[in-house]
Structures are given as C-alpha cells and as structure tokens.
Design a protein around this motif. Structure first.
Motif, PDB file in Angstrom:
ATOM      1  N   LYS A  54       0.868  -1.184   0.000  1.00  0.00           N
ATOM      2  CA  LYS A  54       0.000   0.000   0.000  1.00  0.00           C
ATOM      3  C   LYS A  54       0.902   1.231   0.000  1.00  0.00           C
ATOM      4  N   LEU A  55       1.096   1.818  -1.166  1.00  0.00           N
ATOM      5  CA  LEU A  55       2.017   2.940  -1.311  1.00  0.00           C
ATOM      6  C   LEU A  55       1.375   4.227  -0.804  1.00  0.00           C
ATOM      7  N   THR A  56       2.065   4.910   0.096  1.00  0.00           N
ATOM      8  CA  THR A  56       1.497   6.112   0.705  1.00  0.00           C
ATOM      9  C   THR A  56       2.600   7.023   1.210  1.00  0.00           C
ATOM     10  N   PHE A  57       2.341   8.336   1.177  1.00  0.00           N
ATOM     11  CA  PHE A  57       3.239   9.267   1.866  1.00  0.00           C
ATOM     12  C   PHE A  57       3.005   9.132   3.365  1.00  0.00           C
ATOM     13  N   SER A  58       4.068   9.328   4.144  1.00  0.00           N
ATOM     14  CA  SER A  58       3.934   9.199   5.601  1.00  0.00           C
ATOM     15  C   SER A  58       3.183  10.378   6.203  1.00  0.00           C
ATOM     16  N   THR A  59       3.135  11.518   5.504  1.00  0.00           N
ATOM     17  CA  THR A  59       2.366  12.689   5.938  1.00  0.00           C
ATOM     18  C   THR A  59       1.598  13.235   4.734  1.00  0.00           C
ATOM     19  N   ARG A  60       0.631  14.126   5.021  1.00  0.00           N
ATOM     20  CA  ARG A  60      -0.262  14.600   3.960  1.00  0.00           C
ATOM     21  C   ARG A  60       0.181  15.895   3.289  1.00  0.00           C
ATOM     22  N   SER A  61       0.768  16.823   4.053  1.00  0.00           N
ATOM     23  CA  SER A  61       1.006  18.155   3.499  1.00  0.00           C
ATOM     24  C   SER A  61       2.017  18.913   4.335  1.00  0.00           C
ATOM     25  N   SER A  62       2.469  20.034   3.789  1.00  0.00           N
ATOM     26  CA  SER A  62       3.335  20.944   4.536  1.00  0.00           C
ATOM     27  C   SER A  62       3.113  22.364   4.038  1.00  0.00           C
ATOM     28  N   THR A  63       3.258  23.301   4.951  1.00  0.00           N
ATOM     29  CA  THR A  63       3.223  24.729   4.620  1.00  0.00           C
ATOM     30  C   THR A  63       4.574  25.311   5.004  1.00  0.00           C
ATOM     31  N   LEU A  64       5.228  25.981   4.079  1.00  0.00           N
ATOM     32  CA  LEU A  64       6.590  26.439   4.323  1.00  0.00           C
ATOM     33  C   LEU A  64       6.846  27.747   3.603  1.00  0.00           C
ATOM     34  N   TRP A  65       7.877  28.443   4.094  1.00  0.00           N
ATOM     35  CA  TRP A  65       8.348  29.649   3.423  1.00  0.00           C
ATOM     36  C   TRP A  65       9.254  29.240   2.269  1.00  0.00           C
ATOM     37  N   GLU A  66       9.318  30.081   1.245  1.00  0.00           N
ATOM     38  CA  GLU A  66      10.100  29.718   0.077  1.00  0.00           C
ATOM     39  C   GLU A  66      11.599  29.682   0.351  1.00  0.00           C
ATOM     40  N   ASP A  67      12.046  30.289   1.449  1.00  0.00           N
ATOM     41  CA  ASP A  67      13.467  30.228   1.792  1.00  0.00           C
ATOM     42  C   ASP A  67      13.741  29.179   2.871  1.00  0.00           C
ATOM     43  N   SER A 142       0.734  23.281  -4.690  1.00  0.00           N
ATOM     44  CA  SER A 142       1.046  22.259  -5.684  1.00  0.00           C
ATOM     45  C   SER A 142       0.982  20.883  -5.027  1.00  0.00           C
ATOM     46  N   TYR A 143       1.068  19.846  -5.879  1.00  0.00           N
ATOM     47  CA  TYR A 143       0.883  18.477  -5.390  1.00  0.00           C
ATOM     48  C   TYR A 143       1.923  17.536  -5.989  1.00  0.00           C
ATOM     49  N   LEU A 144       2.307  16.538  -5.207  1.00  0.00           N
ATOM     50  CA  LEU A 144       3.162  15.451  -5.679  1.00  0.00           C
ATOM     51  C   LEU A 144       2.400  14.144  -5.439  1.00  0.00           C
ATOM     52  N   ALA A 145       2.214  13.376  -6.500  1.00  0.00           N
ATOM     53  CA  ALA A 145       1.424  12.144  -6.403  1.00  0.00           C
ATOM     54  C   ALA A 145       2.300  10.938  -6.705  1.00  0.00           C
ATOM     55  N   ILE A 146       2.033   9.831  -6.009  1.00  0.00           N
ATOM     56  CA  ILE A 146       2.726   8.582  -6.290  1.00  0.00           C
ATOM     57  C   ILE A 146       1.793   7.654  -7.051  1.00  0.00           C
ATOM     58  N   ALA A 154       0.911  -3.972  -6.149  1.00  0.00           N
ATOM     59  CA  ALA A 154       0.913  -2.698  -5.417  1.00  0.00           C
ATOM     60  C   ALA A 154      -0.412  -1.966  -5.587  1.00  0.00           C
ATOM     61  N   GLN A 155      -0.836  -1.283  -4.526  1.00  0.00           N
ATOM     62  CA  GLN A 155      -2.017  -0.433  -4.533  1.00  0.00           C
ATOM     63  C   GLN A 155      -1.666   0.892  -3.879  1.00  0.00           C
ATOM     64  N   LEU A 156      -2.532   1.880  -4.073  1.00  0.00           N
ATOM     65  CA  LEU A 156      -2.340   3.172  -3.427  1.00  0.00           C
ATOM     66  C   LEU A 156      -2.905   3.117  -2.018  1.00  0.00           C
ATOM     67  N   GLY A 157      -2.171   3.699  -1.057  1.00  0.00           N
ATOM     68  CA  GLY A 157      -2.593   3.713   0.332  1.00  0.00           C
ATOM     69  C   GLY A 157      -3.415   4.939   0.681  1.00  0.00           C
ATOM     70  N   ASP A 158      -3.380   5.326   1.953  1.00  0.00           N
ATOM     71  CA  ASP A 158      -4.237   6.408   2.449  1.00  0.00           C
ATOM     72  C   ASP A 158      -3.821   7.786   1.963  1.00  0.00           C
ATOM     73  N   ASN A 159      -2.522   8.015   1.773  1.00  0.00           N
ATOM     74  CA  ASN A 159      -2.036   9.349   1.399  1.00  0.00           C
ATOM     75  C   ASN A 159      -1.207   9.276   0.117  1.00  0.00           C
ATOM     76  N   PRO A 160      -1.824   9.046  -1.033  1.00  0.00           N
ATOM     77  CA  PRO A 160      -1.052   8.952  -2.268  1.00  0.00           C
ATOM     78  C   PRO A 160      -0.685  10.310  -2.867  1.00  0.00           C
ATOM     79  N   ILE A 161      -1.247  11.400  -2.313  1.00  0.00           N
ATOM     80  CA  ILE A 161      -0.981  12.746  -2.833  1.00  0.00           C
ATOM     81  C   ILE A 161      -0.488  13.628  -1.691  1.00  0.00           C
ATOM     82  N   TYR A 162       0.613  14.336  -1.932  1.00  0.00           N
ATOM     83  CA  TYR A 162       1.177  15.244  -0.932  1.00  0.00           C
ATOM     84  C   TYR A 162       0.985  16.681  -1.404  1.00  0.00           C
ATOM     85  N   GLN A 163       0.537  17.554  -0.491  1.00  0.00           N
ATOM     86  CA  GLN A 163       0.283  18.953  -0.849  1.00  0.00           C
ATOM     87  C   GLN A 163       1.376  19.862  -0.297  1.00  0.00           C
ATOM     88  N   PHE A 164       1.869  20.759  -1.153  1.00  0.00           N
ATOM     89  CA  PHE A 164       2.802  21.820  -0.750  1.00  0.00           C
ATOM     90  C   PHE A 164       2.059  23.152  -0.755  1.00  0.00           C
TER      91      PHE A 164
END
Length: 211
Positions: A54-67, A142-146, A154-164
């Motif tokens: 079950k392929l998944t990101f360990s976390t869902r998202s992050s909010t960050l400064w560009e630097d 933006s988003y990064l998807a596996i 293989a299947q997609l797990g709970d968090n297949p898309i990560y948000q920036f």
C-alpha cells in the motif's frame, strides 16, 4: 496401494512479487526397475502472491516559506518489501499558476519521474529543496502524487498525494514619492512613483487628492 499423497510446503513471505509458476515432475528416478506407462508426467503449480504493498506518503502536506531549508518526504509500502530495486512513479501538478517542480531553478527541487525503493526496504525517503525567488508571489499550492506503475500487487494507500503550500518571504513592495511645490499657473504636476523592489505583478497605484 495404487495411490499415495504427499505435501509441498509453500513459504509465505512479505515480499511483493509476481505470480510464480512451478512444475512438479514425476517418475524421473523410479526405483526397483519400475516402468512408467506415460513418462514425463508433470503438473503445474501456480503460486499467487498475497502481499499487497500500500504505497502512501507518511504525511499529507506541509506549509513552508520559500526560503525554508531542505526537507524530507517518505513513501511507505505498508511493511511490504520487494526482492529487487523498484521504481515508484511520482508526478507533479500545480494548483497555482506558475508553481514549478523538478530541476534546479524550479520553486521546489526534487526527484522527477520516480524514486527508487531498494530491495528489502519498506520505505524510501527523498529530499525537497525550496527555491527563494527574489520577487513577490502569492502563496503557491502544488501536489506530488505517487503511482503503482508495474509494481507487482501494489495499490495506493491512504495518502497517495502530498500537498505543498509555499508562502512568499518577500515583503510587498512599498511606494515612495516626493512632495512638490508649483505655481498655480503650472497647469500640470508630474509625480514620480518608485517601487522599493521589483515585482512580478502589474502595479496599480490608486491615489486621491485632498484640500
């Protein structure tokens, strides 16, 4: 007796793999000069894999400064490994116009196309490097998807898309101008308005007069 029964033990591992086809042959080494009426008797045994990654990101998202400093993302398989190195597909999409990812010079720099999960491992971690632009920008989403690609079982797990969410660290530009003293017969007064820094946006500067 004219028949007998025997068992073949099948090992249950936790390795993602394709279906395995075995052939069981009978009678190659018969004893006591026993002859087979039909030599080369064989039967096929198909072993279907029951390990589902079950392929998944360990976390869902992050909010960050560009630097912000470089940070890490981890893709997990739910405890399933593979017998060989495998490529886990990744793809980028932008919800905000102008948001970019991939090669140096992009808003976010990271691996493109896929990440490699080494044989025997149940997770892979890779780095993302934000790029500090010198012009003011709105918050970029933006988003990064596996994907599963051709990974066996293989299947997609709970968090297949990560948000920036990348926030701009450049202050909105300030406006500077000078006072002016002119004769009422001048007819026209010109004001020079200066931005304190370059901007990637069209600058509309409202004004009102008093007195």
């Amino acid at each position: 007796a004219t028949e007998t029964t025997f068992s073949i033990v099948i090992g249950d591992d936790e390795v993602g793999e394709d279906e395995e086809l075995l052939q069981v042959r009978f009678g190659d080494f018969l004893t006591d000069e026993v002859q087979l009426a039909h030599p080369d008797v064989a039967t096929d045994l198909l072993i279907e894999d029951d390990d589902i990654a079950k392929l998944t990101f360990s976390t869902r998202s992050s909010t960050l400064w560009e630097d912000a400093s470089s940070f890490e993302l981890t893709v997990e398989t739910g405890g399933i490994s593979f017998a060989e190195d495998v490529e886990i597909p990744i793809s980028f999409s932008a919800a905000t116009e102008g948001a970019t990812y991939g090669s140096p010079g992009s808003d976010l720099v990271g691996p493109e196309g896929s990440v490699t999960l080494p044989a025997g491992y149940t997770s892979v971690t890779f780095s993302i490097d934000p790029r500090d632009a010198s012009v003011y920008e709105s918050t970029e989403v933006s988003y990064l998807a596996i994907g599963t690609g051709d990974l066996p079982g293989a299947q997609l797990g709970d968090n297949p898309i990560y948000q920036f969410r990348v926030k701009d660290n450049d202050p909105i530009v300030s406006i500077e101008t000078d006072d002016a003293t002119v004769s009422e017969a001048a007819g026209t007064i010109e004001f020079k308005v200066t931005l304190a820094a370059a901007s990637n946006r069209k600058a509309r500067i409202p004004f009102v007069t008093y007195g």
